[in-house]
Design an enzyme around this catalytic site. Sequence first.
Site, PDB file in Angstrom:
ATOM      1  N   ASP A 244      -5.783   2.581 -12.895  1.00 30.29           N
ATOM      2  CA  ASP A 244      -6.163   1.522 -13.843  1.00 30.29           C
ATOM      3  C   ASP A 244      -7.560   1.857 -14.350  1.00 30.29           C
ATOM      4  O   ASP A 244      -8.570   1.302 -13.904  1.00 30.29           O
ATOM      5  CB  ASP A 244      -6.107   0.149 -13.189  1.00 30.29           C
TER       6      ASP A 244
ATOM      7  N   LEU B 133       0.815  -1.209   0.000  1.00 26.83           N
ATOM      8  CA  LEU B 133       0.000   0.000   0.000  1.00 26.83           C
ATOM      9  C   LEU B 133       0.851   1.262   0.000  1.00 26.83           C
ATOM     10  O   LEU B 133       1.924   1.311   0.604  1.00 26.83           O
ATOM     11  CB  LEU B 133      -0.924   0.003   1.221  1.00 26.83           C
TER      12      LEU B 133
ATOM     13  N   HIS C 195      -3.540   4.245  -2.182  1.00 29.43           N
ATOM     14  CA  HIS C 195      -4.541   3.360  -1.562  1.00 29.43           C
ATOM     15  C   HIS C 195      -5.200   4.047  -0.365  1.00 29.43           C
ATOM     16  O   HIS C 195      -6.408   3.928  -0.158  1.00 29.43           O
ATOM     17  CB  HIS C 195      -3.876   2.064  -1.075  1.00 29.43           C
TER      18      HIS C 195
END
Length: 290
Positions: A157, A40, A44
């Site tokens: 993404d 992380l 995140h």
Amino acid sequence: MSEQITRATVIIDPLTFQRQCLAWQRQGERVGMVPTMGALHEGHLSLVRVCRRHCDRVVVSIFVNPSQFGPGEDFERYPRTLESDVAALDTVGVDAVLAPAPIDMYGPGFSTVVQPAHVAQTLEGQFRPSHYQGVTTVVAKLLNLARADVAVFGQKDYQQLAVIRQMVRELNMPTEILMGETCRESDGLAMSSRNRYLTAEERKRALAISRALFACRDRVRRGERDARELATNLMQELIDGGLDSIDYAVIADGQTLASLDQVGAGAVALVAGHVGKTRLIDNVLLDHAS
Ligand code: PAF
């Protein structure tokens, strides 16, 4: 504003995790999920903060999902840093962490898959053919385990987000999907768990990606609308910036990810390329009104 700090309970067993989420929902609490593969970083943690704004309980999964890695990809060397991940989550306040082993998620004989929509076939799908099927299958499982009211995924993404949104819509899953903006280092590099693979020299060259994407966005802001011209410039700047190879550099429709001739509302510029042995992806939204 100070953040609410809760120490996360780490749960290995998916069904124990599901029972916990159900108990919260029976009390009338909304459960939000941030699915991750661990390693992380601030990106995140920012997704957790977004999730917290929409939910009473925030749960995070940490699971390096074997089914989304292709042959020769980095499944074995993907960083596994559970202890420091949980410590980082404790700084932002998370109610539970699901951290199963592969055998806990995919028991013997597991064979069900969620076939992703057409949007999974382009871009990443051309270079990582089974990747999004692995993603949709595990994300469907995770959202069902958490019985999530909300789930947050990163913009970085972008295609994954489009694939998941379509899955949730078409399978009538009752989870609202939110996008968390890409977090960047001060020099522009998009935060990624894979950045730790880069040597100092490679990291400098990796900056070509965000530089080229920002230049593309600036051109659109100045009035350029010819998407082919923009994509050509994008590609040239990546080559000039020293990327070792470029999988794609495109201007695409934000929903279908089909390449565009003209930049319109919701267009996005997306790049994937290699620096050394590391494959990096990044994108910017080309909203010319902003
Ligand atoms: O984006 C990721 O980290 C992964 O693809 C996800 C969504 C956690 C599924 O394994």
